[in-house]
Scaffold this motif. Structure first.
Motif, PDB file in Angstrom:
ATOM      1  N   GLY A 190      13.646  -1.651   3.936  1.00  0.00           N
ATOM      2  CA  GLY A 190      12.547  -0.773   3.571  1.00  0.00           C
ATOM      3  C   GLY A 190      11.451  -0.754   4.611  1.00  0.00           C
ATOM      4  N   LYS A 191      10.907   0.426   4.818  1.00  0.00           N
ATOM      5  CA  LYS A 191       9.720   0.581   5.663  1.00  0.00           C
ATOM      6  C   LYS A 191       8.512   0.500   4.732  1.00  0.00           C
ATOM      7  CE  LYS A 191      12.269   1.536   9.283  1.00  0.00           C
ATOM      8  NZ  LYS A 191      13.606   1.375   8.669  1.00  0.00           N
ATOM      9  N   MET A 249      -2.481  -3.958   6.223  1.00  0.00           N
ATOM     10  CA  MET A 249      -1.624  -4.294   7.360  1.00  0.00           C
ATOM     11  C   MET A 249      -0.905  -3.047   7.852  1.00  0.00           C
ATOM     12  SD  MET A 249       0.015  -7.928   6.122  1.00  0.00           S
ATOM     13  CE  MET A 249       0.912  -8.120   7.654  1.00  0.00           C
ATOM     14  N   ALA A 250      -0.244  -3.177   8.995  1.00  0.00           N
ATOM     15  CA  ALA A 250       0.485  -2.058   9.560  1.00  0.00           C
ATOM     16  C   ALA A 250       1.869  -1.926   8.916  1.00  0.00           C
ATOM     17  CB  ALA A 250       0.635  -2.262  11.069  1.00  0.00           C
ATOM     18  N   TRP A 251       2.474  -0.780   9.129  1.00  0.00           N
ATOM     19  CA  TRP A 251       3.843  -0.564   8.651  1.00  0.00           C
ATOM     20  C   TRP A 251       4.771  -1.598   9.282  1.00  0.00           C
ATOM     21  CZ3 TRP A 251       5.535   2.781   4.965  1.00  0.00           C
ATOM     22  CH2 TRP A 251       4.668   3.792   4.568  1.00  0.00           C
ATOM     23  N   GLY A 252       5.754  -2.035   8.500  1.00  0.00           N
ATOM     24  CA  GLY A 252       6.743  -2.967   9.002  1.00  0.00           C
ATOM     25  C   GLY A 252       8.121  -2.639   8.457  1.00  0.00           C
ATOM     26  N   ASN A 253       9.122  -3.225   9.059  1.00  0.00           N
ATOM     27  CA  ASN A 253      10.513  -3.050   8.641  1.00  0.00           C
ATOM     28  C   ASN A 253      10.963  -4.331   7.949  1.00  0.00           C
ATOM     29  OD1 ASN A 253      13.021  -1.679   8.524  1.00  0.00           O
ATOM     30  ND2 ASN A 253      13.760  -2.880  10.254  1.00  0.00           N
ATOM     31  N   TYR A 254      11.380  -4.217   6.707  1.00  0.00           N
ATOM     32  CA  TYR A 254      11.694  -5.402   5.910  1.00  0.00           C
ATOM     33  C   TYR A 254      13.137  -5.370   5.437  1.00  0.00           C
ATOM     34  CZ  TYR A 254       6.671  -6.148   5.792  1.00  0.00           C
ATOM     35  OH  TYR A 254       5.360  -6.357   6.152  1.00  0.00           O
ATOM     36  N   TRP A 255      13.721  -6.562   5.355  1.00  0.00           N
ATOM     37  CA  TRP A 255      15.094  -6.722   4.887  1.00  0.00           C
ATOM     38  C   TRP A 255      15.151  -7.695   3.712  1.00  0.00           C
ATOM     39  CZ3 TRP A 255      19.226  -4.015   6.665  1.00  0.00           C
ATOM     40  CH2 TRP A 255      19.083  -3.327   7.884  1.00  0.00           C
ATOM     41  N   ALA A 279       0.819  -1.206   0.000  1.00  0.00           N
ATOM     42  CA  ALA A 279       0.000   0.000   0.000  1.00  0.00           C
ATOM     43  C   ALA A 279       0.854   1.258   0.000  1.00  0.00           C
ATOM     44  CB  ALA A 279      -0.928  -0.002   1.202  1.00  0.00           C
ATOM     45  N   SER A 280       1.928   1.252   0.791  1.00  0.00           N
ATOM     46  CA  SER A 280       2.792   2.431   0.891  1.00  0.00           C
ATOM     47  C   SER A 280       4.234   2.030   1.141  1.00  0.00           C
ATOM     48  CB  SER A 280       2.331   3.335   2.046  1.00  0.00           C
ATOM     49  OG  SER A 280       1.009   3.763   1.885  1.00  0.00           O
ATOM     50  N   ILE A 281       5.138   2.901   0.697  1.00  0.00           N
ATOM     51  CA  ILE A 281       6.564   2.682   0.921  1.00  0.00           C
ATOM     52  C   ILE A 281       7.147   3.915   1.567  1.00  0.00           C
ATOM     53  CG2 ILE A 281       8.795   2.268  -0.150  1.00  0.00           C
ATOM     54  CD1 ILE A 281       7.454   0.697  -2.290  1.00  0.00           C
ATOM     55  N   GLY A 282       7.856   3.739   2.661  1.00  0.00           N
ATOM     56  CA  GLY A 282       8.521   4.845   3.332  1.00  0.00           C
ATOM     57  C   GLY A 282       9.984   4.883   2.951  1.00  0.00           C
ATOM     58  N   VAL A 283      10.808   5.126   3.937  1.00  0.00           N
ATOM     59  CA  VAL A 283      12.236   5.214   3.670  1.00  0.00           C
ATOM     60  C   VAL A 283      12.771   3.848   3.246  1.00  0.00           C
ATOM     61  CG1 VAL A 283      12.828   4.828   6.084  1.00  0.00           C
ATOM     62  CG2 VAL A 283      14.466   5.964   4.575  1.00  0.00           C
ATOM     63  N   MET A 284      13.672   3.873   2.278  1.00  0.00           N
ATOM     64  CA  MET A 284      14.363   2.663   1.835  1.00  0.00           C
ATOM     65  C   MET A 284      15.856   2.935   1.857  1.00  0.00           C
ATOM     66  SD  MET A 284      11.976   1.138  -1.202  1.00  0.00           S
ATOM     67  CE  MET A 284      12.672  -0.510  -1.015  1.00  0.00           C
ATOM     68  N   GLY A 285      16.624   1.904   2.102  1.00  0.00           N
ATOM     69  CA  GLY A 285      18.051   2.136   2.221  1.00  0.00           C
ATOM     70  C   GLY A 285      18.880   0.892   2.010  1.00  0.00           C
ATOM     71  N   TRP A 286      20.180   1.127   2.003  1.00  0.00           N
ATOM     72  CA  TRP A 286      21.157   0.049   1.867  1.00  0.00           C
ATOM     73  C   TRP A 286      22.070   0.053   3.090  1.00  0.00           C
ATOM     74  CZ3 TRP A 286      21.058  -3.554  -1.927  1.00  0.00           C
ATOM     75  CH2 TRP A 286      20.283  -3.280  -3.051  1.00  0.00           C
ATOM     76  N   TYR A 287      22.349  -1.141   3.569  1.00  0.00           N
ATOM     77  CA  TYR A 287      23.277  -1.353   4.661  1.00  0.00           C
ATOM     78  C   TYR A 287      24.306  -2.365   4.187  1.00  0.00           C
ATOM     79  CZ  TYR A 287      19.916   0.986   7.695  1.00  0.00           C
ATOM     80  OH  TYR A 287      19.078   1.909   8.269  1.00  0.00           O
TER      81      TYR A 287
END
Length: 120
Positions: free
Chosen positions: A97-98, A104-110, A29-37
């Motif tokens: 990515g958030k 569903m609720a926001w989650g933190n994904y790897w 539904a939505s995408i917040g901040v995304m990044g690389w580690y």
């Protein structure tokens, strides 16, 4: 099920370039901040770069001027363009990515991680 899948890692000589991609799949539904580690052998995972939904970006000092993060919101994809690679850039690079899956609720994904090796 929402997941992040990276691609683009590999072996490159010092001074070379690589482009990493990370695509989010599933009902999103939505995408917040995304990044690389990244995590090098024997070291803690560290932030490389992040890209917010408003277009703002953030970089680790060690990669400023050499790495560029970008995102394609329509394709739920974030990229990391790496140039002037150094042996110390060798690590497993992971996408984060958030995300808010549908209903569903926001989650933190790897993602699963992709190996980048810089060596002659």
């Amino acid at each position: 099920q929402v997941q992040l899948v990276e691609s683009g890692g590999g072996l490159v000589q010092p001074g070379g370039s690589l482009r990493l991609s990370c695509a989010a799949s599933g009902s999103i539904a939505s995408i917040g901040v995304m990044g690389w580690y990244r995590q090098a052998p024997g070291k803690q995972r560290e932030l490389v770069a992040t890209a917010n939904s408003d277009g703002s970006t953030n970089y680790a000092d060690s990669v400023k001027g050499r790495f560029t993060i970008s995102r394609d919101n329509a394709r739920y994809t974030v990229y990391l363009q790496m140039i002037s690679l150094k042996p110390e850039d060798t690590a497993i690079y992971s996408c984060n990515g958030k995300l808010r899956p549908t209903y569903m609720a926001w989650g933190n994904y790897w993602g699963q991680g992709t190996q980048v090796t810089v060596s002659s």
